[in-house]
Enzyme design. Sequence first.
Site, PDB file in Angstrom:
ATOM      1  N   ARG A 104     -32.917 -34.210   0.575  1.00 54.07           N
ATOM      2  CA  ARG A 104     -34.302 -34.617   0.358  1.00 54.07           C
ATOM      3  C   ARG A 104     -35.075 -34.473   1.665  1.00 54.07           C
ATOM      4  O   ARG A 104     -34.703 -35.070   2.676  1.00 54.07           O
ATOM      5  CB  ARG A 104     -34.332 -36.067  -0.109  1.00 54.07           C
ATOM      6  CG  ARG A 104     -35.706 -36.525  -0.527  1.00 54.07           C
ATOM      7  CD  ARG A 104     -35.715 -38.009  -0.704  1.00 54.07           C
ATOM      8  NE  ARG A 104     -35.079 -38.379  -1.955  1.00 54.07           N
ATOM      9  CZ  ARG A 104     -35.662 -39.145  -2.869  1.00 54.07           C
ATOM     10  NH1 ARG A 104     -36.865 -39.617  -2.669  1.00 54.07           N
ATOM     11  NH2 ARG A 104     -35.045 -39.461  -3.976  1.00 54.07           N
ATOM     12  N   THR A 108     -41.672 -34.578   2.747  1.00 57.49           N
ATOM     13  CA  THR A 108     -42.251 -34.354   1.412  1.00 57.49           C
ATOM     14  C   THR A 108     -41.511 -35.149   0.340  1.00 57.49           C
ATOM     15  O   THR A 108     -42.011 -35.307  -0.775  1.00 57.49           O
ATOM     16  CB  THR A 108     -42.157 -32.861   1.023  1.00 57.49           C
ATOM     17  OG1 THR A 108     -40.765 -32.520   0.923  1.00 57.49           O
ATOM     18  CG2 THR A 108     -42.821 -31.966   2.042  1.00 57.49           C
ATOM     19  N   ASP A 200     -23.749 -46.251  -5.132  1.00 58.95           N
ATOM     20  CA  ASP A 200     -23.820 -44.851  -4.673  1.00 58.95           C
ATOM     21  C   ASP A 200     -22.567 -44.112  -5.150  1.00 58.95           C
ATOM     22  O   ASP A 200     -21.454 -44.392  -4.692  1.00 58.95           O
ATOM     23  CB  ASP A 200     -23.909 -44.816  -3.140  1.00 58.95           C
ATOM     24  CG  ASP A 200     -24.136 -43.399  -2.634  1.00 58.95           C
ATOM     25  OD1 ASP A 200     -25.165 -43.157  -1.995  1.00 58.95           O
ATOM     26  OD2 ASP A 200     -23.272 -42.516  -2.895  1.00 58.95           O
ATOM     27  N   ASP A 203     -20.473 -42.269  -2.363  1.00 58.71           N
ATOM     28  CA  ASP A 203     -19.715 -43.191  -1.504  1.00 58.71           C
ATOM     29  C   ASP A 203     -18.531 -43.784  -2.249  1.00 58.71           C
ATOM     30  O   ASP A 203     -17.441 -43.934  -1.703  1.00 58.71           O
ATOM     31  CB  ASP A 203     -20.626 -44.324  -1.009  1.00 58.71           C
ATOM     32  CG  ASP A 203     -21.504 -43.879   0.147  1.00 58.71           C
ATOM     33  OD1 ASP A 203     -21.222 -42.820   0.739  1.00 58.71           O
ATOM     34  OD2 ASP A 203     -22.484 -44.587   0.444  1.00 58.71           O
TER      35      ASP A 203
HETATM   36  N1  URA Z   1     -27.515 -41.796  -6.741  1.00 58.30           N
HETATM   37  C1  URA Z   1     -26.473 -42.669  -6.783  1.00 58.30           C
HETATM   38  O1  URA Z   1     -25.381 -42.362  -6.332  1.00 58.30           O
HETATM   39  N2  URA Z   1     -26.688 -43.873  -7.351  1.00 58.30           N
HETATM   40  C2  URA Z   1     -27.872 -44.262  -7.860  1.00 58.30           C
HETATM   41  O2  URA Z   1     -27.985 -45.379  -8.388  1.00 58.30           O
HETATM   42  C3  URA Z   1     -28.940 -43.332  -7.810  1.00 58.30           C
HETATM   43  C4  URA Z   1     -28.736 -42.108  -7.238  1.00 58.30           C
END
Ligand code: URA
Length: 209
Positions: A104, A108, A200, A203
């Site tokens: 990302r 922007t 995540d 992770d």
């Molecule tokens: N990406 C992720 O890994 N978890 C989320 O909740 C949103 C995007």
Amino acid sequence: MAKVYVFDHPLIQHKLTYIREKDTGTKEFRELVDEVATLMAFEITRDMPLEDIEIETPVSKTTSKVLSGKKLGIIPILRAGIGMVDGILKLIPAAKVGHIGLYRDPETLQPVEYYVKLPSDVEERDFIVVDPMLATGGSAVEAINSLKKRGAKNIKFMCLIAAPEGVDAVKAAHPDVDIYIAALDEKLNEKGYIVPGLGDAGDRLFGTK
Ligand code: URA
């Protein structure tokens, strides 16, 4: 218009609960994502074309069905998408695997491609783009743009958990792409995480923080 399929199979829903649970460790999380990806692959391939071939059983000659050789490509969006690839390959071992990496742009906030490696015969393949989480939809929309730009015509998108915002974004940008999800959650929070979600995905899959 794109169709959205929510896989409410009890096995998928049961496993997804333990994927969501915060105390599920990396090893179990990875195994569960792999298993759910296999179960979803079973559902997503329901429309694969078949053809008749002649075979001989120990008892008689007969006509029987086999897959009609449609070529498939699996495209994980880096990095969390990688966690779903092996589960799909268990059912479709001949599929080719391409990779799309996006980051990302901090200014922007738009997704920018930093890595694309696809099978050479993009125009002849059907593709399944995979990412465990469909949050804002930015990465999914861009990954599908990237595939289409290189000639892909028939694309499906598959994820574990989607936010309504992400589903709407993919539907608006790519009305020809059907979306396959295990759960449609409530919303995105202010940090862009899906609620209740699973945290995540990258992770949790790779044991990083
Ligand atoms: N990406 C992720 O890994 N978890 C989320 O909740 C949103 C995007």
